[in-house]
Structure formats: structure tokens, C-alpha cells
Scaffold this motif. Structure first.
Motif, PDB file in Angstrom:
ATOM      1  N   PRO A  20      65.459 156.328   0.325  1.00 48.44           N
ATOM      2  CA  PRO A  20      66.029 155.156   0.991  1.00 48.44           C
ATOM      3  C   PRO A  20      65.548 153.841   0.402  1.00 48.44           C
TER       4      PRO A  20
ATOM      5  N   CYS B 264      74.039 155.971   5.053  1.00 47.68           N
ATOM      6  CA  CYS B 264      73.009 156.871   5.588  1.00 47.68           C
ATOM      7  C   CYS B 264      73.349 157.302   7.010  1.00 47.68           C
TER       8      CYS B 264
ATOM      9  N   TRP C 203      63.711 167.333   6.928  1.00 44.98           N
ATOM     10  CA  TRP C 203      63.514 166.258   5.948  1.00 44.98           C
ATOM     11  C   TRP C 203      64.746 165.372   5.843  1.00 44.98           C
TER      12      TRP C 203
ATOM     13  N   SER D 138      57.637 160.862   0.924  1.00 49.17           N
ATOM     14  CA  SER D 138      58.758 161.712   0.495  1.00 49.17           C
ATOM     15  C   SER D 138      60.056 161.333   1.204  1.00 49.17           C
ATOM     16  N   VAL D 139      59.972 160.929   2.477  1.00 52.59           N
ATOM     17  CA  VAL D 139      61.201 160.592   3.203  1.00 52.59           C
ATOM     18  C   VAL D 139      61.619 159.140   2.990  1.00 52.59           C
ATOM     19  N   MET D 140      60.696 158.299   2.554  1.00 52.36           N
ATOM     20  CA  MET D 140      61.026 156.891   2.341  1.00 52.36           C
ATOM     21  C   MET D 140      61.424 156.576   0.906  1.00 52.36           C
TER      22      MET D 140
ATOM     23  N   ASN E 147      65.041 162.836   8.738  1.00 58.14           N
ATOM     24  CA  ASN E 147      64.096 161.731   8.636  1.00 58.14           C
ATOM     25  C   ASN E 147      64.413 160.804   7.468  1.00 58.14           C
ATOM     26  N   THR E 148      64.885 161.362   6.367  1.00 56.16           N
ATOM     27  CA  THR E 148      65.240 160.532   5.217  1.00 56.16           C
ATOM     28  C   THR E 148      66.408 159.616   5.546  1.00 56.16           C
TER      29      THR E 148
ATOM     30  N   TYR F 297      65.314 156.851   8.015  1.00 54.35           N
ATOM     31  CA  TYR F 297      64.654 155.745   7.320  1.00 54.35           C
ATOM     32  C   TYR F 297      65.628 154.988   6.422  1.00 54.35           C
ATOM     33  N   GLY F 298      66.644 155.677   5.948  1.00 46.40           N
ATOM     34  CA  GLY F 298      67.664 154.984   5.168  1.00 46.40           C
ATOM     35  C   GLY F 298      68.360 153.910   5.988  1.00 46.40           C
TER      36      GLY F 298
END
Length: 219
Positions: free
Chosen positions: A17, A114, A131, A12-14, A134-135, A138-139
């Protein structure tokens, strides 16, 4: 192998990105080629920031999901490559180099974007538990990773496309002939020598974070 819950959260978080990474990478190639006089990408409908025109069902959806669920240390995947016809370029070598570099440049732009989002999110009270944090983290990381990975001088990656322009024609042809084996070379690097990619990636992450001014406590 990570737990199902952990894998689903990571997915979901990757997802966003990763989609931005592959879209801006291929769009970068398409816009650069068009700028230098080649209409091939435009005719193919690739002169767009719409992710749907760049998605490859296996490379953009299935392969990254497999990587996450099996705990592969790198999120591997790809979009449909943008086709170009360099015979339409006004200055072949220069335009080939800049078109090749436009893909990694697209990833750098997304990483910076990001980082700005993360900077303002942290300022608004977002924490490592959220969320959005973390998103955006990872971005930054994924786009720096894609930039460094694609700059490796291994055919058919963008870095090889740059190196090739500085080689004599016969040597360049021999260099291109490595392309069918490029995937296996890259898998060997990922499995046996991932520091080749990871070290410069982390350097770029720290550089982007520093230049944008993300609070150090955010990482």
C-alpha cells in the motif's frame, strides 16, 4: 517499541500500500503536468507507473521502516518529487492547481481500488486474520492519510501549492518562504496535534468504504 514479529508483519502488510501510495501520488503530478504541456517529468523518466522510477532510497525505504520498527503512529515517508516547469503551462494558475491536486487524487484512486479488492475479498471469505484483508485495509487507510496529509496548506505540500495560486504575488512569495520550516511544522502536528490529520483521514476512510460498499463488518 513493538516486538520484532509485530513490526515485521506490519511491514509486510504496509509495504505494498505504501509503495502504491507514493507511486500514484508522484505519477499523478507527472501525468497532469504533461497533460498541461510540460515535458519536464517525461524527460526525467517520471511519466510512469513503475515504482522504481519514483523510489527515494531513504524516503521510500529507510524512513518508513524506521517508523514501523519504532512504533511511530504515522507511516512517514516520501518518493522523489516530480520536477515541473510551470512556464510551459497554457494557463499558469489553473494548471498549477490541477497539477498539485493530481497527487492527492492519485491516492484517492488507490484507496478506492483497495476498497473494491477488500469488498470482493470479504465476499470470497477473507477474514481479518488474513494478510490480504489487512493489506487492503492499510491500502485504504494509508492512501486516505497521504491524501489528507498532502492537502495541508503547509509549504511545500500540495495544499500549499493550491493556496499559493490564490494569493497576491508578494504574499505568495512570503508563503513559499515557509517551506524550509515545513518539515518541523509537520513533525509538530504529528507529535502534538495528530487529530488534525487523523480525523479527516478516518472520515475519508469511512466515506470510501461506504461508497464502494465494503461490508460494515469488515471494519
Amino acid at each position: 517499541m513493538p516486538s520484532l514479529d509485530a513490526s515485521l508483519y506490519l511491514l509486510s502488510v504496509m509495504a505494498l500500500p505504501f509503495l502504491l501510495a507514493v507511486t500514484l501520488h508522484e505519477a499523478g503530478h507527472a501525468f497532469a503536468a504533461y497533460y498541461f504541456g510540460d515535458n519536464t517529468a517525461k524527460a526525467d523518466g517520471r511519466l510512469s507507473l513503475n515504482p522504481l522510477v519514483h523510489i527515494d532510497p531513504f524516503g521510500t525505504i529507510a524512513l518508513p521502516a524506521i517508523a514501523i520498527f519504532f512504533g511511530i503512529p504515522f507511516l512517514i515517508g516520501y518518493a522523489k518529487p516530480v520536477m515541473i516547469n510551470p512556464r510551459n503551462f497554457g494557463n499558469y494558475k489553473r494548471d498549477m492547481v490541477l497539477t498539485a491536486l493530481a497527487g492527492p487524487a492519485g491516492n484517492l484512486i488507490v484507496a478506492i481500488f483497495c476498497a473494491y479488492v477488500l469488498r470482493f475479498a470479504i465476499g470470497a471469505g477473507v477474514t481479518e486474520e488474513d494478510w490480504l484483508y489487512n493489506t487492503m485495509f492499510y491500502g485504504i487507510f494509508l492512501n486516505c492519510l497521504f491524501m489528507i496529509f498532502n492537502l495541508l496548506p503547509i509549504p511545500p505540500l500540495d495544499g500549499a501549492g493550491v493556496v499559493e495560486q490564490f494569493l497576491p504575488s508578494e504574499m505568495a512569495a512570503a508563503y513559499r518562504s515557509v517551506a524550509p520550516f515545513g518539515f518541523f511544522i509537520l513533525m509538530g502536528i504529528i507529535i502534538l496535534a495528530k487529530e488534525i490529520v487523523l480525523v479527516p483521514t478516518l472520515f475519508m476512510v469511512e466515506l470510501v468504504v461506504f461508497l464502494v460498499g465494503v461490508p460494515l463488518g469488515g471494519f
